[in-house]
Design a protein around this motif. Structure first.
Motif, mmCIF file in Angstrom:
data_model
loop_
_atom_site.group_PDB
_atom_site.id
_atom_site.type_symbol
_atom_site.label_atom_id
_atom_site.label_comp_id
_atom_site.label_asym_id
_atom_site.label_seq_id
_atom_site.Cartn_x
_atom_site.Cartn_y
_atom_site.Cartn_z
ATOM 1 N N ASP A 1 -53.332 -11.769 60.846
ATOM 2 C CA ASP A 1 -51.870 -11.832 61.024
ATOM 3 C C ASP A 1 -51.417 -13.042 61.837
ATOM 4 O O ASP A 1 -50.264 -13.122 62.268
ATOM 5 C CB ASP A 1 -51.348 -10.522 61.651
ATOM 6 N N THR B 1 -53.236 -9.639 68.613
ATOM 7 C CA THR B 1 -53.550 -8.404 67.878
ATOM 8 C C THR B 1 -54.974 -8.501 67.347
ATOM 9 O O THR B 1 -55.423 -9.579 66.965
ATOM 10 C CB THR B 1 -52.590 -8.196 66.694
ATOM 11 N N MET C 1 -54.880 -6.915 61.130
ATOM 12 C CA MET C 1 -54.569 -7.632 62.370
ATOM 13 C C MET C 1 -55.528 -8.790 62.647
ATOM 14 O O MET C 1 -55.267 -9.622 63.512
ATOM 15 C CB MET C 1 -54.535 -6.654 63.545
ATOM 16 N N ALA C 2 -56.627 -8.851 61.873
ATOM 17 C CA ALA C 2 -57.516 -10.008 61.980
ATOM 18 C C ALA C 2 -56.984 -11.187 61.173
ATOM 19 O O ALA C 2 -57.518 -12.288 61.242
ATOM 20 C CB ALA C 2 -58.911 -9.637 61.513
ATOM 21 N N ALA D 1 -59.895 -11.028 66.873
ATOM 22 C CA ALA D 1 -58.429 -11.179 66.915
ATOM 23 C C ALA D 1 -57.913 -11.916 65.686
ATOM 24 O O ALA D 1 -56.885 -11.562 65.129
ATOM 25 C CB ALA D 1 -58.022 -11.916 68.186
ATOM 26 N N GLU D 2 -58.653 -12.956 65.269
ATOM 27 C CA GLU D 2 -58.228 -13.734 64.106
ATOM 28 C C GLU D 2 -59.443 -14.225 63.335
ATOM 29 O O GLU D 2 -60.456 -14.613 63.920
ATOM 30 C CB GLU D 2 -57.403 -14.963 64.532
ATOM 31 N N ASP E 1 -51.837 -13.791 64.738
ATOM 32 C CA ASP E 1 -51.406 -13.448 66.093
ATOM 33 C C ASP E 1 -52.659 -13.159 66.929
ATOM 34 O O ASP E 1 -53.327 -12.140 66.719
ATOM 35 C CB ASP E 1 -50.487 -12.214 66.013
HETATM 36 CA CA CA Z 1 -54.531 -10.909 65.048
#
Ligand code: CA
Length: 712
Positions: free
Chosen positions: A116, A121, A113-114, A216-217, A118
């Motif tokens: 994706d 997430t 999720m890091a 998150a990213e 988004d």
């Molecule tokens: Ca993410």
């Protein structure tokens, strides 16, 4: 060729293709409008390749021009594509946390999720500290940029987070790419350029200490390639020491070494030293602080950061209780001014352990028998008979000696002595018996009624000069523990013990509640508030009292000829605080203790500079105080100009600062009547007064200062 110059070239080519014959100036302006700097713009205009391309375009047919334009467009696209967002297999700390239940998870907030795209997430590790997420890029890549998006409302959790690159899948060889020094904007992509020329297959983001790694990213940008070591990253202006232990084990013991790899990046990232090492804890009181001191044992001997000894053994001193971070460095400089035979070498560094930032440290010699350290004969277990058994020995008069295996207590003064070398694992009974007996013989000469006798006095077995120099370093700096811990050594076939090196000045320079305020001492610190182990006060007393001329001679030489002056030390302080300026900011982000009393602090001043100023004002009165104690009347050294006496009005009286020696303060009211008169000694004093306007007169060392003061 970079992206911008490629695009510029392409635009120029199209320009010419369309038949526009632009002047040099117009072309230059056009390039400038693209945001390219002057020097780069000239480069674009004047590079041989550009000139050649323009020439070809002028002589080419229309078909050829179209072809060349297409090639240039294609080349530009290829060059642009080389620095791209990198992809790979997501790697990282195994377990995530499900924030809905608070429990460990493999499905909620996972590593993927890091990556994706988004921002809503996140990856959130279950464990705190040393948790991370990253990519296996499959092949080595040179990282040009990193970017990160925080978990919404948790941007603070990324401060002191670290990006690392490695080529071992366990990251043991990792070096830093970037550290996040300020809180990023919340939940939006923040990017940072990376200027590291080495290629890495594995890259990661390590969350800061004692929080779950939340992100998150993440994005890593770069180009494929082996790269080289011409440019690496340092966290601040100091060299960066990056250590990784096998399986990222935490260093929790002073007894057992862990294996690992050390990288030391120095000189603006231009040099890197790499070796395998063993690392463990060290220190006595300092081991109990949250910021830990370490002992390093390299696989190969090395001169780290150009320090003089080529050695395997080194220390990382934590300087936790010393919020200036420079007290040891300053005291070592005093030792050099006093011309001690050996002063430990050190360098201030930033330390990272297993990807976590640990703070500003002092990389320092280990005190040991070695060339460029305590340079005496190293013993073998077979050295059991005279003359071999006579040395060399390294010992420490040591308040903590009772915790050691290889120690003895002296016969007369009951002084506990640790035998440091030969090492406790190597020493044989003939050697330990010899050094204990020899120490007792020396001590008996100190305690003897004939202790100053030419033939039977202590000076025949204890080198007077080194003892006095060591004493002067301890007294000038006001080190509480001068006679709680004293290193001495005895070389083979030498009759004498020598004192040194000096060591451990966390509590010196007015940093100890047990010795504060030093300004009101009327005798040497060791005789009054210093912590002397068992009979060491009397031992030292007999030597100091019987060496007045020697003491004055040594002190005078250092003061006049070897730079032991307040002016020069003020410059040392400037230089050290400049060196450490960027690093101390990070250090106190990692260890936010500027407003907290730690160790033996008697005050917490809330700022780094205020802590340093304590040392400055301490030395300003301590130098002349020592002159008067030693009996030196200095001429032209450290003359205190009158403006350095500060008089300040406060709420209920006045404060006088900067007094050297004895002074008389007289306070008059506006009609000329004396309302207070008091004698004060070195340092500062508060004089209580009713609200009003006063004239304050200070007579100090033949100088008179007058000032009008308002007390509210
Ligand atoms: Ca993410």
């Amino acid at each position: 060729m970079n992206f911008q110059s490629t695009i510029t070239l392409f635009i120029k080519a199209l320009d010419i293709l369309s038949g526009n014959s632009l002047t040099f100036e117009l072309k230059f302006q056009y390039i400038r409008r693209l945001g390219i700097k002057n020097n780069q713009a000239y480069f674009v205009l004047l590079s041989p390749f550009t000139i050649f391309a323009i020439y070809i375009l002028f002589i080419a047919t229309n078909t050829m021009r179209l072809f060349i334009a297409t090639v240039l467009l294609f080349a530009g696209t290829v060059l642009q594509a080389q620095v791209k967002v990198l992809t790979g297999t997501v790697i990282g700390t195994e377990y995530s946390v499900d924030y809905n239940t608070g429990s460990m998870s493999t499905t909620a907030n996972t590593k993927d999720m890091a990556f994706d795209n988004d921002p809503s997430t996140i990856f959130a590790s279950y464990d705190r500290s040393y948790t991370w997420v990253g990519l296996d890029l499959g092949k080595k890549h040179i990282i040009k940029k990193v970017a990160y998006t925080s978990r919404k409302d948790w941007a603070s959790r990324m401060v002191l987070g670290v990006f690392e690159g490695a080529n071992n899948p366990d990251f043991t060889d990792a070096v830093p790419l970037y550290i996040i020094k300020t809180e990023p904007r919340d939940n939006v992509l923040t990017s940072a350029e990376v200027n590291v020329s080495r290629g890495f297959r594995y890259v990661r983001y390590v969350g800061p200490n004692n929080v779950r790694c939340n992100v998150a990213e993440l994005k890593f940008y770069g180009t494929e390639g082996e790269g080289d070591d011409s440019q690496l990253y340092t966290l601040t202006g100091l060299p960066t020491v990056s250590i990784h232990t096998a399986d990222a084990q935490e260093v929790t013991s002073k007894d057992y070494y862990l294996q690992g790899i050390i990288n030391i990046i120095s000189q603006e990232g231009k040099n890197i030293f790499t070796d395998s090492l063993n690392i463990k804890g060290r220190g006595n009181a300092s081991w109990d602080f949250p910021k830990k001191p370490y002992r390093l044992k390299l696989f190969n001997k090395a001169r780290l950061l150009g320090l003089p000894a080529k050695a395997k053994n080194w220390t990382l001193i934590n300087n936790y209780g010393d919020k200036t971070l420079i007290r040891n460095c300053l005291a070592f400089q005093i030792s050099r001014c006093l011309d001690m035979e050996y002063t430990p070498a050190c360098a201030l560094v930033d330390v990272m352990l297993n990807g976590e930032y640990k703070g500003t440290y002092q990389l320092c010699d280990k005190i040991e028998i070695k060339e460029n350290r305590v340079d005496i004969t190293e013993m073998e277990p077979t050295d059991t008979k005279s003359p071999n058994v006579t040395g060399g020995y390294l010992i420490e008069i040591d308040g903590y000696a009772y915790q050691e295996k290889s120690m003895f207590t002296s016969a007369y003064y009951g002084i506990p002595v640790t035998i440091k070398e030969p090492d406790e694992d190597d020493i044989v009974s003939e050697q330990s018996a010899y050094i204990e007996r020899y120490f007792n013989r020396m001590e008996s000469r100190v305690s003897s009624p004939l202790y100053t006798n030419e033939t039977y006095g202590y000076h025949t077995m204890l080198d007077k000069a080194s003892f006095l120099k060591h004493f002067l370093v301890g007294e000038l700096s006001c080190n509480t523990d001068t006679y709680h811990s004293v290193y001495m050594y005895k070389d083979r076939s030498s009759d004498k013990f020598f004192t040194g090196p000096v060591w451990d000045f966390d509590l010196a320079f007015e940093n100890d509640t047990r010795t504060h305020p030093i300004s009101n001492l009327t005798d040497y610190l060791f005789r009054t508030r210093g912590t002397c182990v068992n009979g060491m006060r009397e031992f030292a007393n007999r030597i100091i009292n019987s060496s007045k001329d020697d003491l004055r001679h040594i002190w005078s030489r250092a003061r006049y000829d070897r730079g032991l002056t307040n002016k020069i030390f003020s410059a040392h302080i400037d230089s050290l605080t400049n060196i450490v300026a960027e690093s101390q900011v990070l250090n106190f982000m990692r260890w936010p203790i500027l407003n907290t009393i730690v160790h033996q602090n008697y005050q917490a001043l809330g700022s780094y500079n205020a802590e340093v100023n304590t040392i400055r004002s301490f030395l300003t009165y301590r130098f002349p105080w020592m002159d008067s104690m030693v009996g030196l009347t200095p001429v032209g050294i450290d003359e205190v100009p009158s403006h350095e006496i500060y008089v300040q009005g406060g709420q209920n009286g006045i404060t006088v600062e900067g007094i050297t020696g004895n002074a008389t303060v007289t306070v008059y009211d506006t009609s000329g009547l004396t309302v207070a008169s008091t004698g004060i000694s070195a340092g500062s004093a508060d004089i209580p007064l009713q609200p009003g306007i006063y004239i304050v007169k200070i007579d100090n060392g033949g100088k008179t200062t007058r000032k009008k003061i308002i007390v509210k």
